[in-house]
Design a protein around this motif. Structure first.
Motif, short mmCIF file in Angstrom:
data_model
loop_
_atom_site.label_atom_id
_atom_site.label_comp_id
_atom_site.label_asym_id
_atom_site.label_seq_id
_atom_site.Cartn_x
_atom_site.Cartn_y
_atom_site.Cartn_z
N ALA A 1 -6.20 -5.03 -1.74
CA ALA A 1 -6.60 -3.64 -1.52
C ALA A 1 -5.62 -2.66 -2.15
O ALA A 1 -6.01 -1.59 -2.58
CB ALA A 1 -6.72 -3.37 -0.02
N ASN A 2 -4.35 -3.02 -2.19
CA ASN A 2 -3.32 -2.10 -2.67
C ASN A 2 -2.53 -2.75 -3.80
O ASN A 2 -1.45 -3.29 -3.58
CB ASN A 2 -2.41 -1.71 -1.51
N PRO A 3 -3.07 -2.71 -5.04
CA PRO A 3 -2.45 -3.42 -6.16
C PRO A 3 -1.00 -3.03 -6.42
O PRO A 3 -0.16 -3.90 -6.71
CB PRO A 3 -3.33 -3.03 -7.35
N VAL A 4 -0.68 -1.74 -6.31
CA VAL A 4 0.68 -1.31 -6.61
C VAL A 4 1.67 -1.96 -5.64
O VAL A 4 2.73 -2.46 -6.02
CB VAL A 4 0.80 0.22 -6.54
N GLU A 5 1.28 -1.96 -4.36
CA GLU A 5 2.14 -2.57 -3.35
C GLU A 5 2.33 -4.06 -3.65
O GLU A 5 3.43 -4.59 -3.57
CB GLU A 5 1.50 -2.37 -1.97
N ILE B 1 2.16 -5.65 -6.54
CA ILE B 1 3.02 -5.88 -7.71
C ILE B 1 4.47 -5.55 -7.37
O ILE B 1 5.39 -6.28 -7.73
CB ILE B 1 2.54 -5.03 -8.91
N ARG C 1 6.00 -5.68 -4.48
CA ARG C 1 6.60 -6.71 -3.63
C ARG C 1 6.83 -7.99 -4.40
O ARG C 1 7.86 -8.65 -4.28
CB ARG C 1 5.72 -6.98 -2.43
N TRP D 1 6.14 3.71 -13.32
CA TRP D 1 4.82 3.91 -13.92
C TRP D 1 3.74 4.04 -12.84
O TRP D 1 3.16 5.09 -12.62
CB TRP D 1 4.52 2.74 -14.88
N PHE D 2 3.47 2.96 -12.13
CA PHE D 2 2.34 2.93 -11.21
C PHE D 2 2.56 3.81 -9.98
O PHE D 2 1.61 4.34 -9.41
CB PHE D 2 2.04 1.50 -10.77
N ASP D 3 3.82 3.94 -9.56
CA ASP D 3 4.08 4.72 -8.35
C ASP D 3 4.29 6.20 -8.68
O ASP D 3 3.79 7.08 -7.98
CB ASP D 3 5.30 4.15 -7.62
N PHE E 1 4.00 7.54 -12.00
CA PHE E 1 3.28 7.96 -13.19
C PHE E 1 4.18 8.67 -14.19
O PHE E 1 3.83 9.69 -14.75
CB PHE E 1 2.07 8.84 -12.79
N MET F 1 14.40 -1.60 3.12
CA MET F 1 12.97 -1.39 2.92
C MET F 1 12.19 -1.92 4.12
O MET F 1 11.28 -1.29 4.62
CB MET F 1 12.53 -2.12 1.64
N GLY G 1 12.16 -0.22 8.51
CA GLY G 1 11.20 0.59 9.23
C GLY G 1 10.09 -0.23 9.86
O GLY G 1 9.46 0.19 10.81
N LYS G 2 9.86 -1.39 9.30
CA LYS G 2 8.84 -2.26 9.87
C LYS G 2 9.45 -3.18 10.92
O LYS G 2 8.79 -4.07 11.45
CB LYS G 2 8.21 -3.10 8.76
#
Lengths: 208, 267
Positions: free
Chosen positions: A37-41, A43, A45, A97-99, A101, A168, A171-172
């Motif tokens: 669902a979230n390609p940027v995430e 890649i 990770r 790039w992806f995050d 731009f 990172m 927070g989780k």
């Protein structure tokens, strides 16, 4: 275990291909639309994970070759180190790039304001001189001793990479993986201290 | 399993709905694991029937309602809401439920009821994620009474015209579209009316990162990332710029609830 030159070359070819597989998998996922669902995430990770793996592999070369009496392993270390840089570079490019731009001003704000990104950025920058001085010509130009000093930066880079990951995840409230990486890196560094303090031959750089 | 409901045109967002597959395989539901892929894999162990919700605390008529009585308490509506996760991604989901205010009216809160607290099921046998101490269990969330009574606050039983999949908080959950997703408690077993502000799960875990209100607010960054933009799942791909996040996630009708409050401090 000793290998002939030829066997070592073959081993390196196989290792090169194996180390490239995560990248090939990632690229194929882009085209097969399997990044979830979230390609940027995904890649981000994935490339981050592989950077940490390769930092650990690189740090494991010396202990392994000593403990297993496989001196030829040192000849794979440069490749492993460069792969760590390769995946770190992909990780950074995903961010830029992806995050963001290519909005460098925005990226810079993130780097300055957010400690976990600051640390990640520093870690990446520190890897650059190591990658840049990885050729035989550069080793010669710097001289073995200075080259070795420079490349001891890895002892700083690996813990910083783990710290970046730890923050990172903070927070989780999910520390199991960063702690595991931390223990592995700590072990790989401690074994060096042990050898330095309690005899055994000092680490010899053979260059190649 | 279908769940019939009429679309409430007041809340029929004209944005592209998130694919069902994305909405049901990319979930934060820590009771079933911390990875967003985990709940879809592990939540089949959740038993959603029989199910009952006990309503207690500062009310004249405390009661325990089973799922069928809850479903019959008011007529079910379909509402298409934006969902903004605190992590910086968003979805558009057609939910099925009714305004929580229907339930609140029925149990008649006393004058002491200033806040409302939602408690999620805590059962190690059904929820493998409870073995890890990432949060204080059970998961607790809360609202101020006026927030809870706002018509947008949806007591939810379904999505995409069907009953909720387990990984999305079955059989009954809250949906609060103007707040970050974690404020919407899932798999609710208890609703308590209380005098003092509830201690909520994420606020206990990291008070500097997750405030009690947690309204969607592009001007208040999360300490570890900006909240000014978001990535719409399934639409904003690799090669698209992220979209701007709207104040209250675009639900400006809630603004009056917070007039006079410094939302930078009370984030």
């Amino acid at each position: 275990m000793l290998l002939t030159n030829k066997q070592v070359s073959w081993f390196k070819i196989v290792l090169f291909i194996l180390a490239l597989l995560p990248f090939i998998r990632l690229v194929s996922f882009v085209f097969l639309d399997k990044l979830g669902a979230n390609p940027v995430e995904f890649i981000t990770r994935n490339t981050g994970d592989w950077t940490l793996y390769f930092l650990c592999f690189t740090l494991a070369v010396t202990p392994l070759r000593k403990l297993l009496h496989m001196p030829w392993l040192i000849r794979c270390r440069r490749m492993l180190g460069l792969y760590a840089f390769f995946y770190a570079f992909l990780h950074f490019m995903t961010f830029l790039w992806f995050d963001h731009f290519f909005d460098v001003a925005e990226m810079w704000k993130d780097v300055i304001k957010r400690p976990f990104i600051t640390v990640g950025f520093i870690t990446f920058v520190l890897l650059i001189p190591l990658a840049a001085t990885s050729t035989n010509a550069m080793i010669k130009r710097l001289g073995g001793k200075r080259w070795q000093w420079l490349h001891r930066l890895i002892y700083l880079i690996a813990p910083l990479g783990v710290l970046h990951y730890f923050w990172m995840k903070a927070g989780k409230s999910d520390f199991s993986q960063p702690v595991l990486f931390g223990l592995i890196v700590a072990g790989l560094l401690m074994i060096r201290l042990w050898w330095r303090w309690f005899g055994r031959d000092p680490v010899v750089v053979t260059g190649a | 399993q279908k769940l019939a409901a009429n679309l409430n045109s007041a809340y029929a967002l004209v944005e592209k709905k998130t694919a069902y597959k994305d909405a049901t395989t990319y979930n934060n539901f820590y009771e079933f694991g911390t990875d967003k892929a985990d709940p879809a894999i592990t939540a089949h162990t959740l038993k959603t029937r029989p199910w009952s919700v006990s309503i207690e605390g500062e009310v004249k008529k405390p009661m325990t309602l089973d799922l069928d009585s809850l479903l019959k308490l008011a007529s079910l509506e379909e509402r298409i809401y934006r969902l903004r996760c605190v992590e910086g991604w968003s979805m558009v989901i057609p939910w099925v439920g009714y305004s929580l205010s229907n339930l609140i009216k029925k149990v008649e809160p006393t004058g002491n009821a200033k806040y409302i607290e939602f408690v999620t099921l805590e059962d190690k046998k059904q929820m493998p994620g409870l073995r890890s101490p990432v949060l204080e269990w059970p998961y607790v969330e809360g609202l101020r009474m006026d927030e809870a009574n706002h018509p947008l606050a949806l007591l939810t039983f379904g999505m995409y015209g069907e009953v909720l999949p387990n990984q999305n908080g079955a059989p009954v959950r809250m949906v609060l579209p103007w707040k970050y997703g974690f404020k919407s408690a899932k798999s609710i077993v208890k609703i308590r009316f209380v005098k003092d502000q509830p201690r909520t799960a994420w606020n206990i875990a990291a008070p500097s990162e997750y405030g009690f209100y947690s309204n969607v607010n592009p001007d208040v960054d999360h300490p570890r990332w900006s909240q000014a933009t978001e990535r719409r799942i399934g639409e904003d791909g690799l090669f698209t710029r992220k979209r701007k996040t709207l104040m209250f996630n675009g639900y400006s009708e809630v603004a009056s609830l917070y007039s006079g409050m410094d939302l930078k401090k009370l984030f």
